[in-house]
Design an enzyme around this catalytic site. Structure first.
Site, PDB file in Angstrom:
ATOM      1  N   HIS A  43      42.625  39.484  41.663  1.00  0.00           N
ATOM      2  CA  HIS A  43      41.920  39.391  40.907  1.00  0.00           C
ATOM      3  C   HIS A  43      42.348  40.174  39.453  1.00  0.00           C
ATOM      4  O   HIS A  43      42.560  39.390  37.999  1.00  0.00           O
ATOM      5  CB  HIS A  43      40.609  38.938  40.279  1.00  0.00           C
ATOM      6  N   HIS A  50      27.457  32.215  48.157  1.00  0.00           N
ATOM      7  CA  HIS A  50      28.036  31.844  47.105  1.00  0.00           C
ATOM      8  C   HIS A  50      26.937  30.697  46.934  1.00  0.00           C
ATOM      9  O   HIS A  50      27.110  29.547  45.780  1.00  0.00           O
ATOM     10  CB  HIS A  50      29.526  30.755  47.469  1.00  0.00           C
ATOM     11  N   HIS A  73      42.102  42.102  47.476  1.00  0.00           N
ATOM     12  CA  HIS A  73      41.679  40.977  47.619  1.00  0.00           C
ATOM     13  C   HIS A  73      41.177  41.041  46.173  1.00  0.00           C
ATOM     14  O   HIS A  73      41.740  40.410  44.832  1.00  0.00           O
ATOM     15  CB  HIS A  73      40.197  40.562  48.506  1.00  0.00           C
ATOM     16  N   GLU A  74      39.798  41.731  45.984  1.00  0.00           N
ATOM     17  CA  GLU A  74      39.197  42.422  44.022  1.00  0.00           C
ATOM     18  C   GLU A  74      40.980  42.574  43.099  1.00  0.00           C
ATOM     19  O   GLU A  74      41.186  42.429  41.886  1.00  0.00           O
ATOM     20  CB  GLU A  74      38.723  43.220  44.422  1.00  0.00           C
ATOM     21  N   HIS A 101      27.756  41.747  47.012  1.00  0.00           N
ATOM     22  CA  HIS A 101      28.823  40.987  47.339  1.00  0.00           C
ATOM     23  C   HIS A 101      30.443  41.409  45.893  1.00  0.00           C
ATOM     24  O   HIS A 101      29.504  41.380  44.805  1.00  0.00           O
ATOM     25  CB  HIS A 101      28.531  39.661  46.816  1.00  0.00           C
ATOM     26  N   ALA A 102      32.083  41.988  47.042  1.00  0.00           N
ATOM     27  CA  ALA A 102      32.559  42.370  46.267  1.00  0.00           C
ATOM     28  C   ALA A 102      33.078  41.037  44.857  1.00  0.00           C
ATOM     29  O   ALA A 102      32.837  39.499  45.666  1.00  0.00           O
ATOM     30  CB  ALA A 102      33.506  42.260  46.957  1.00  0.00           C
ATOM     31  N   GLU A 142      42.292  32.854  44.659  1.00  0.00           N
ATOM     32  CA  GLU A 142      41.471  33.851  45.305  1.00  0.00           C
ATOM     33  C   GLU A 142      43.055  34.284  45.928  1.00  0.00           C
ATOM     34  O   GLU A 142      42.400  35.126  47.086  1.00  0.00           O
ATOM     35  CB  GLU A 142      40.404  32.587  46.175  1.00  0.00           C
ATOM     36  N   TYR A 198      38.338  29.303  48.037  1.00  0.00           N
ATOM     37  CA  TYR A 198      39.051  30.300  49.562  1.00  0.00           C
ATOM     38  C   TYR A 198      39.491  29.546  50.317  1.00  0.00           C
ATOM     39  O   TYR A 198      40.593  29.448  50.990  1.00  0.00           O
ATOM     40  CB  TYR A 198      37.322  30.408  50.118  1.00  0.00           C
TER      41      TYR A 198
HETATM   42  O1  X8Z Z   1      33.931  36.004  47.830  1.00  0.00           O
HETATM   43  C1  X8Z Z   1      35.095  36.072  48.496  1.00  0.00           C
HETATM   44  C2  X8Z Z   1      35.752  37.578  47.944  1.00  0.00           C
HETATM   45  C3  X8Z Z   1      34.853  38.078  46.362  1.00  0.00           C
HETATM   46  S1  X8Z Z   1      35.719  36.473  45.351  1.00  0.00           S
HETATM   47  C4  X8Z Z   1      34.727  39.332  48.330  1.00  0.00           C
HETATM   48  N1  X8Z Z   1      35.603  36.209  49.636  1.00  0.00           N
HETATM   49  C5  X8Z Z   1      34.236  34.727  50.521  1.00  0.00           C
HETATM   50  C6  X8Z Z   1      33.704  35.260  50.940  1.00  0.00           C
HETATM   51  O2  X8Z Z   1      33.596  36.887  51.313  1.00  0.00           O
HETATM   52  O3  X8Z Z   1      32.965  34.703  51.471  1.00  0.00           O
HETATM   53  C7  X8Z Z   1      36.946  36.385  49.559  1.00  0.00           C
HETATM   54  C8  X8Z Z   1      37.207  35.654  51.040  1.00  0.00           C
HETATM   55  C9  X8Z Z   1      36.170  34.791  51.149  1.00  0.00           C
HETATM   56 ZN    ZN Z   2      37.859  36.644  45.188  1.00  0.00          ZN
END
Ligand code: X8Z
Ligand code: ZN
Length: 608
Positions: A378, A502, A374-375, A344-345, A402, A512
């Site tokens: 950050h 998450h 996105h990254e 997960h990024a 975010e 988000y």
């Molecule tokens: O978790 C993320 C990023 C890292 S902060 C890749 N996002 C959420 C997800 O993947 O569930 C970005 C959009 C929503």
């Molecule tokens: Zn993020």
């Protein structure tokens, strides 16, 4: 986990007054207390972050144990510091000192109980839940038939994104959800202990602690979130109705109901949170967007590193300095072949100065092109606020963190792609609906998902959802907000929330939801700074890119540099002139699509 600043916990420090209950009213004492705290915090966070990096990029029992212990040390100290800060509650302090005292109290995502055994247990559970998610694989049962390889999250994602075969999609969906039932017991215990820690700090529960960081009371914040959802819900319902109709045409009346919820596995994403991959199925021929970035990137033989360079170049074009050498040396861009990692990024700020890193298993696709931006949002934020004192090195609120990279990704327009040589010619305005529909499948489809995860967790933490209803309540909320249903029967033997990163990794999610609304406010303000509207009335926001515009870059940087030094309303106002999170900008952006959807949906059922 103590890692990227947005997930960071504040570790701690020697207590000047211990927990003796003696109250100090002197601002000079408070200053000494805070200065000492910040110095020690720096080292503790560094330790915990380095251990967490190894844990996430090399999952073993040992790396997990080492990271859990470092995290425990930092959390235990943070908790003691938060308690010690109480001694200054009655002191008249300058605004910046008062703010920092408060941040010590609300800065934790996980508060460990003071009992040492429980403190060790909760941090071990946190590490192990995340590790289990990272290692998660679906190994198809081949029942004596030809062997099929196990599928990790990348393989599952690929099937959901590209397959047109409902049986194959269902198998991958069902398979991924087998990774989480073993987490259920641990998660339940984790909730108990996390709540105990939060209560020791004076919060009602962990969810109330999460809601207390927004310069509003926890209740006011919950109301704000409801208000925003009411603003955007009609647009979501229109998109939902349209997509349901199209999927029904594709998969048939026996699979997709006319009026009810959409089966959750058919939306191109394992969590049905981003529907972009259904674009080809749902876009009418007359409204295609004119190009396919995934195809373009693949045909050009783009490599993961090139993807990161595209992202960095955008920020450089705004006037930001290049990323440091160590970013390129220490990041993980590709999934290693020989070990388990958390794919997960995430963007890391390991030393809270300039040891910035990206951890991602980059796939060559439009989705990951966006995620790289996105990254990096950050990363550039992290560097922009590194001149603030330690406790203020964070975003104005977690939604801001975010939103920055996504704001930049909104500037990835056809015209921008032409400028950087990825596209020969920008499609004309006849393709606008296609462009907007594609963006809506990413941005509007996400909103109820962005909201429901913490609606579930807030209730889990408060006890309103008891453990024997974890899964049922999850699907009740998915139905209520997203209008989706599980494609196969679920029971309390399942633990579907744990199949989302998450939840397993205890990362708050409302950030988000806020981000997806705020990024349109930011984009609109930056577009104005870049003079987009001046390009003529026919330059709508979805065609405006701030690429190469130093004025917009300077405006953005002003907000980023502020870090957490002022209430988020001030930071918001710095860039947008507004003091509220407000959905008007996202609704305006999609107004032409709303009109088009209304026409398409005439005579068709709405809602579920
Ligand atoms: O978790 C993320 C990023 C890292 S902060 C890749 N996002 C959420 C997800 O993947 O569930 C970005 C959009 C929503
Ligand atoms: Zn993020």
């Amino acid at each position: 986990m103590a890692v990227m600043k947005t997930l960071r916990v504040f570790p701690v420090i020697v207590l000047l007054c211990g927990l003796c209950g003696c109250g100090s009213t002197r601002s000079s004492d408070a200053k000494t207390f805070l200065d000492e705290a910040e110095k020690k915090l720096f080292d503790l966070v560094l330790d915990a972050s380095q251990a967490a990096w190894v844990q996430s990029t090399y999952i073993t029992d040992d790396s997990e144990a080492v990271a859990a212990r470092a995290n425990e040390r930092s959390i235990a100290e943070s908790v003691r510091l938060a308690k010690a800060a109480v001694q200054f509650d009655k002191a008249e302090l300058p605004a910046d000192q008062r703010r920092k005292m408060n941040l010590l109290k609300v800065g934790l995502v996980l508060a460990a109980p003071s009992n040492p055994a429980e403190s060790a247990e909760v941090t071990r559970l946190a590490a192990s839940l995340e590790g289990r998610y990272g290692k998660g694989k679906y190994c198809p049962d081949t029942k004596g038939g030809a062997e099929k390889p196990c599928m990790d999250i990348a393989a599952v994602t690929r099937v959901l994104a590209t397959s047109n075969n409902p049986a194959e999609i269902l198998d991958a969906w069902r398979g991924w959800h087998t990774i989480s039932p073993p987490m259920r017991k641990d998660y339940q215990r984790f909730v108990e202990l996390a709540n105990k820690g939060a209560r020791e700090l004076g919060f009602k529960d962990s969810g109330a602690m999460w809601r207390s960081k927004y310069d509003l009371t926890p209740d006011e914040f919950a109301k704000e979130v409801d208000r925003l959802w009411e603003q955007v819900r009609p647009l979501y319902v229109s998109l939902h109705s349209y997509v349901r109709w199209k999927l029904r045409e594709k998969y048939g009346a026996s699979v997709v109901p006319e009026k009810g919820p959409i089966p959750a596995h058919l939306l191109g994403n394992i969590w049905a949170q981003d529907w972009s991959n259904t674009y080809k199925l749902v876009a009418p021929a007359a409204a295609d967007k004119g190009y396919d970035l995934t195809d373009i990137l693949k045909k050009r033989n783009t490599k993961p590193l090139d993807m990161v360079h595209y992202g960095e170049s955008f920020f450089k074009s705004l006037g930001f300095a290049p990323l440091p050498r160590t970013f390129w040396d220490r990041s993980m861009f590709i999934k290693p072949r020989d070990r388990d990692v958390v794919c997960h990024a995430s963007a890391w700020d390991v030393d809270n100065v300039e040891d910035l890193r990206l951890k991602m298993c980059i796939d060559i696709s439009e989705e990951d092109f966006t995620t790289v931006h996105h990254e990096l949002g950050h990363s550039f934020y992290q560097r922009a606020y590194n001149k603030q004192s330690f406790l203020l090195r964070d975003s104005a609120n977690d939604g801001f963190h975010e939103a920055i990279g996504d704001t930049i990704a909104l500037s990835v327009t056809p015209e921008y792609l032409v400028k950087i040589g990825l596209l020969n010619r920008a499609p004309d305005s006849s393709k606008d609906i296609g462009l907007l529909l594609s963006r809506a499948l990413e941005k509007i489809a996400f909103l109820p998902f962005g909201l429901m995860i913490d609606q579930w967790r807030w209730r889990v933490f408060s006890g309103e959802i008891p453990p024997d209803q974890y899964n049922q309540a999850w699907w009740d909320l998915r139905l209520k907000y997203q209008g989706v249903a599980p494609p196969v029967a679920r029971s309390e033997a399942d633990f579907d929330p744990g199949a989302k990163y998450h939840v397993a990794a205890n990362v708050p999610y409302t950030r988000y939801f806020l981000s997806f609304i705020m990024q349109f406010q930011f984009h609109k303000a930056l577009a104005k700074a870049a003079g987009c509207p001046a390009q003529g009335a026919d330059t709508p926001l979805h065609r405006c890119s701030i690429y190469d515009n130093k004025e917009a870059g300077a405006r953005l940087n002003q907000m980023l540099e502020m870090g957490l030094s002022r209430p988020w309303q001030d930071a918001m106002s710095e860039l947008t002139g507004q003091r509220q999170i407000d959905a008007t900008a996202i609704l305006d952006y999609f107004a032409p699509l709303q009109k088009w959807l209304d026409e398409q949906n005439k005579g068709k059922p709405a809602g579920w």
